[in-house]
Design an enzyme around this catalytic site. Structure first.
Site, short mmCIF file in Angstrom:
data_model
loop_
_atom_site.label_atom_id
_atom_site.label_comp_id
_atom_site.label_asym_id
_atom_site.label_seq_id
_atom_site.Cartn_x
_atom_site.Cartn_y
_atom_site.Cartn_z
N ASN A 134 0.83 -1.22 0.00
CA ASN A 134 0.00 0.00 0.00
C ASN A 134 0.85 1.25 0.00
OD1 ASN A 134 -2.48 -1.31 0.27
ND2 ASN A 134 -2.38 -1.29 2.51
N ASP A 187 4.93 -5.92 12.22
CA ASP A 187 5.49 -6.32 10.92
C ASP A 187 7.01 -6.50 11.02
OD1 ASP A 187 3.00 -6.22 9.77
OD2 ASP A 187 3.23 -4.17 9.03
N LYS A 222 4.68 -4.81 26.48
CA LYS A 222 4.83 -5.81 27.56
C LYS A 222 5.61 -7.02 27.10
CE LYS A 222 0.50 -4.62 29.82
NZ LYS A 222 -0.91 -5.02 29.79
N ALA A 275 4.62 -5.61 2.26
CA ALA A 275 5.79 -4.78 1.92
C ALA A 275 6.61 -4.44 3.16
CB ALA A 275 5.33 -3.51 1.21
N ASN A 276 5.94 -4.16 4.28
CA ASN A 276 6.68 -3.85 5.52
C ASN A 276 7.52 -5.06 5.96
OD1 ASN A 276 5.31 -1.42 5.58
ND2 ASN A 276 3.91 -2.00 7.22
P1 ADP Z 1 1.21 -5.38 16.42
O1 ADP Z 1 1.98 -4.22 15.81
O2 ADP Z 1 1.04 -6.54 15.48
O3 ADP Z 1 -0.07 -4.95 17.10
P2 ADP Z 1 2.58 -5.38 18.99
O4 ADP Z 1 2.11 -3.98 19.20
O5 ADP Z 1 2.20 -6.38 20.03
O6 ADP Z 1 2.15 -5.97 17.56
O7 ADP Z 1 4.17 -5.31 18.87
C1 ADP Z 1 4.92 -6.39 18.37
C2 ADP Z 1 6.18 -6.53 19.18
O8 ADP Z 1 6.94 -5.33 19.07
C3 ADP Z 1 5.97 -6.74 20.66
O9 ADP Z 1 5.75 -8.11 20.97
C4 ADP Z 1 7.30 -6.23 21.22
O10 ADP Z 1 8.31 -7.22 21.08
C5 ADP Z 1 7.64 -5.08 20.29
N1 ADP Z 1 7.14 -3.79 20.81
C6 ADP Z 1 5.98 -3.16 20.48
N2 ADP Z 1 5.84 -2.00 21.17
C7 ADP Z 1 6.96 -1.89 21.93
C8 ADP Z 1 7.44 -0.91 22.89
N3 ADP Z 1 6.72 0.20 23.18
N4 ADP Z 1 8.63 -1.13 23.47
C9 ADP Z 1 9.37 -2.23 23.19
N5 ADP Z 1 8.97 -3.19 22.31
C10 ADP Z 1 7.79 -3.03 21.70
#
Ligand code: ADP
Length: 305
Positions: free
Chosen positions: A11, A254, A226, A42-43
């Site tokens: 996209n 991604d 977390k 793509a990401n």
């Molecule tokens: P999605 O983008 O698919 O919703 P998440 O938000 O759970 O997935 O993020 C994917 C992974 O990226 C997490 O499991 C973690 O390892 C890392 N991550 C995401 N946000 C943070 C953050 N604020 N600090 C550190 N690692 C992060």
């Protein structure tokens, strides 16, 4: 070195920054606009390439300015786009995003060319894939028939299949049964299992559910800042989050999926691949952009020193 095949969406994100949103029928002036290459496929492919991995992206773009710009940026990042489909009658997929000062946003996605990736396109692409590719990484932003065909063809080639089940609403039971590993976040886990993941125990329950109901032996439940939980054969291991100052979490998942696929292609265990992925994703959230913000391998190595 074994490579990764990514099958997924492509996209252009049109991001408009504004202090207020227009009401229906109203015209207002916004602050700024940026164009960012996006789409889960793509990401994820860009992540693999930036981590130095041979990666082939199978997807579809329109024959238009956005498509040409996306191809230029994928090539610049070393993504193999020799199997990209060009759809003359439909535009390149795009997301029209409005963001305000509080970082709240609205998003309107036009699937465009992404919707026109067919089963036979997948067959044609897979007929050119050599045994040098060990992992298939696929998500749900393209037609289900393309997802399933990619998984079937990858299985014939004994590739390791990772399904990032997003958006979860489109995931089918058949797709889950082909996956060696799935990587839902907690919201997707809730949609697929009905379980609220808020502890190690509930994550383990979700892992058991994926195994018992869909035959998925390995799952990684991503929990944002977390960390993540790896479920394998009845056991759950927690991957500690890496403490960073997050400025843009778009594309965190991604970058996690792309990095995970690279490490698995290198023969790492799922747990150590998840540890590597959580470092890459943590580094990504410290920078803007789902593709521009992904670190290169040398930066990850430097971070780990
Ligand atoms: P999605 O983008 O698919 O919703 P998440 O938000 O759970 O997935 O993020 C994917 C992974 O990226 C997490 O499991 C973690 O390892 C890392 N991550 C995401 N946000 C943070 C953050 N604020 N600090 C550190 N690692 C992060």
């Amino acid at each position: 070195m074994k490579g990764v095949v990514v099958v997924g969406s492509i996209n252009m994100d049109i991001v408009a920054v504004t202090n207020q949103y227009p009401a229906h029928g109203e015209t207002i002036f916004g602050e700024n606009m940026k164009l960012l290459s996006g789409g889960k496929g793509a990401n994820q492919a860009t992540t693999c390439a930036k981590l130095g991995k041979p990666v082939k992206l199978i997807g579809a773009v329109g024959d238009d300015a956005f498509g040409h710009e996306i191809e230029r940026s994928l090539l610049q990042n070393n993504v193999n786009i020799s199997s990209l489909k060009h759809v003359a009658e439909h535009p390149t997929g795009c997301a029209v995003i409005t963001v305000d000062a509080t970082a709240e946003n609205t998003m309107l996605v036009i699937k465009g060319a992404n919707e026109h990736l067919t089963r036979s396109d997948i067959d044609i692409c897979f007929s050119t894939i050599s045994d040098d590719y060990a992992v298939l990484l696929v998500q749900m932003e393209i037609p289900n028939e393309a997802v399933l065909q990619a998984m079937k063809r990858a299985k014939e080639k004994n590739m390791f299949i990772i399904l990032d089940p997003a958006p979860a609403e489109g995931v089918t039971t058949e797709a889950l049964t082909y996956a060696n590993l799935i990587t839902p976040n907690w919201q997707e886990t809730k949609v697929l299992t009905g379980i609220d993941v808020n502890s190690k125990e509930s994550a383990c329950k979700a892992g058991v559910f994926f195994e018992n109901h869909f035959g998925v032996e390995n799952s990684i439940i991503k929990l944002g800042h977390k960390g993540a939980l790896v479920y394998q054969n009845g056991e759950t291991n927690f991957i500690e989050p890496i403490a960073v100052k997050a400025i843009d979490t778009v594309g965190a998942g991604d970058s996690f999926a792309g990095a995970l696929a690279c490490a698995i292609a290198d023969g790492e265990t799922i747990e150590s691949a998840a540890e590597f992925a959580s470092i890459v994703a943590a580094m990504k959230v410290t920078k803007m952009g789902a593709q521009d913000g992904v670190p290169r391998l040398a930066e990850v190595e430097h971070f780990c020193e």
